[in-house]
Design an enzyme around this catalytic site. Structure first.
Site, mmCIF file in Angstrom:
data_model
loop_
_atom_site.group_PDB
_atom_site.id
_atom_site.type_symbol
_atom_site.label_atom_id
_atom_site.label_comp_id
_atom_site.label_asym_id
_atom_site.label_seq_id
_atom_site.Cartn_x
_atom_site.Cartn_y
_atom_site.Cartn_z
ATOM 1 C CG ASN A 11 -1.904 1.613 1.921
ATOM 2 O OD1 ASN A 11 -1.902 1.693 0.756
ATOM 3 N ND2 ASN A 11 -2.100 1.111 2.629
ATOM 4 C CD1 TRP A 12 2.856 0.946 -2.781
ATOM 5 C CD2 TRP A 12 3.209 1.917 -4.640
ATOM 6 N NE1 TRP A 12 4.248 0.138 -3.877
ATOM 7 C CE2 TRP A 12 4.204 0.915 -5.157
ATOM 8 C CE3 TRP A 12 3.584 2.772 -6.196
ATOM 9 C CZ2 TRP A 12 4.878 0.190 -6.278
ATOM 10 C CZ3 TRP A 12 3.748 3.114 -7.175
ATOM 11 C CH2 TRP A 12 4.773 1.464 -6.962
ATOM 12 C CE LYS A 13 0.118 3.730 4.762
ATOM 13 N NZ LYS A 13 -0.255 3.997 6.330
ATOM 14 C CG HIS A 101 -5.234 1.936 5.063
ATOM 15 N ND1 HIS A 101 -5.288 2.929 5.764
ATOM 16 C CD2 HIS A 101 -4.718 1.376 5.576
ATOM 17 C CE1 HIS A 101 -4.267 2.747 6.506
ATOM 18 N NE2 HIS A 101 -3.532 1.719 5.569
ATOM 19 C CD GLU A 103 -2.871 5.480 6.607
ATOM 20 O OE1 GLU A 103 -2.827 5.124 5.033
ATOM 21 O OE2 GLU A 103 -1.905 5.141 7.431
ATOM 22 C CD GLU A 173 -3.816 -2.346 7.607
ATOM 23 O OE1 GLU A 173 -2.103 -2.922 6.970
ATOM 24 O OE2 GLU A 173 -4.096 -1.643 7.170
ATOM 25 N N GLY A 179 2.221 2.693 10.323
ATOM 26 C CA GLY A 179 3.712 3.470 10.448
ATOM 27 C C GLY A 179 4.136 4.339 11.599
ATOM 28 C CB SER A 219 5.548 -1.791 12.314
ATOM 29 O OG SER A 219 5.210 -0.518 11.833
ATOM 30 N N GLY A 240 2.378 -1.051 3.761
ATOM 31 C CA GLY A 240 2.512 0.691 3.512
ATOM 32 C C GLY A 240 3.666 1.315 3.722
ATOM 33 N N GLY A 241 4.911 1.745 4.764
ATOM 34 C CA GLY A 241 6.359 2.245 4.369
ATOM 35 C C GLY A 241 6.914 1.197 3.718
#
Ligand code: PGA
Length: 260
Positions: A11-13, A101, A103, A173, A179, A219, A240-241
């Site tokens: 997930n590149w956001k 998600h 966010e 999650e 993150g 993470s 993600g990251g």
């Protein structure tokens, strides 16, 4: 427990423009050359504006990765400025769409009702939702993690029928792990993913729930993917990251072969 095809999603956001996206996928393909990652699904979720360029690259280079979107609207078309519909995504060869998600829930006010409408639209369009659920730190510390996740699952899946278990992925999650560099322990992640599966059993029926893939997210890194994936109810990861680094994501995808 049944055989479930592992699924790793990046997930590149809101990172990478369409040119940087091409570079990232090219580097990823380079790092994965010769790696054994065919026995699992790899899904890339770039920002909307990069879907087209990533689609073209995956097709022209025959890369065995699938395309995902980070969200969608629940209507097929209409006066919804700024929104993207499931049929539009379908035409770009998108296979998966993230729904709910944390966010989106926190920053854009998506309730279970909104997430439910999106999950229905994704299914109606023949795409597969990756439904995200997870508790906040406060909810975990007050012992309500399972209740919160149960309620999110019930609300988001109300009236959704799943005949082929491949058509639904659930990502557990914990919000406090996203993150933050703070991962749930494999034991905690397993316990929650098992609770997710148990609840899916009462919503969809046990035979279906037994085949639905449940990812862990929060993470995930090359250094912790193996222990997480070794847990019986964890069938993949939502990353993600670390998915923004071609090297790290390649190590995560090829974790069965590497010593990460
Ligand atoms: P992270 O994000 O891997 O950077 O913690 C996970 C996610 O938001 O899906």
């Amino acid at each position: 427990m049944s055989e479930r095809l592992p699924i790793i999603t990046g997930n590149w956001k809101m990172h990478r423009d369409h040119l940087e996206a091409i570079q990232l996928v090219q580097k990823l393909a380079y790092h994965l050359e010769g790696a054994d990652y065919v026995g699992q699904e790899v899904v890339l979720c770039p920002p909307f504006i990069a879907l087209r360029s990533v689609q073209t690259l995956l097709q022209s280079d025959r890369l065995p990765m699938k395309l995902g979107a980070q969200t969608c609207h629940d209507q097929d078309e209409g006066a919804f400025t700024g929104e993207i519909s499931v049929p539009m995504l379908e035409r770009l060869d998108v296979s998966y769409v993230l729904a709910g998600h944390s966010e989106r829930r926190e920053l854009f006010g998506e309730t279970d009702e909104v997430v439910n409408a999106k999950v229905k639209a994704i299914r109606k369009g023949g795409l597969r939702p990756i439904l995200c659920v997870g508790e906040s730190l406060e909810e975990r510390e007050s012992g309500r993690a399972v209740d919160v996740v149960t309620e999110q699952l019930r609300g988001s899946l109300a009236g959704v029928s799943v005949t082929d278990p491949q058509d639904l992925v659930v990502a557990y999650e914990p919000v406090w792990a996203i993150g933050t560099g703070r991962t749930a322990t494999p034991d905690d992640a397993q316990e929650m993913c098992a609770a997710v599966r148990a609840e899916l059993g009462s919503i969809l029926g046990e035979p279906t729930a037994d085949h639905v893939r449940v990812q862990y997210g929060g993470s995930v890194k090359p250094g912790n993917i193996r222990t997480l994936m070794a847990e019986p109810d964890i069938d993949g990861a939502l990353v993600g990251g670390a998915s923004l680094s071609s090297e790290d994501f390649a190590l995560i995808v090829a974790h069965r072969r590497t010593n990460a």
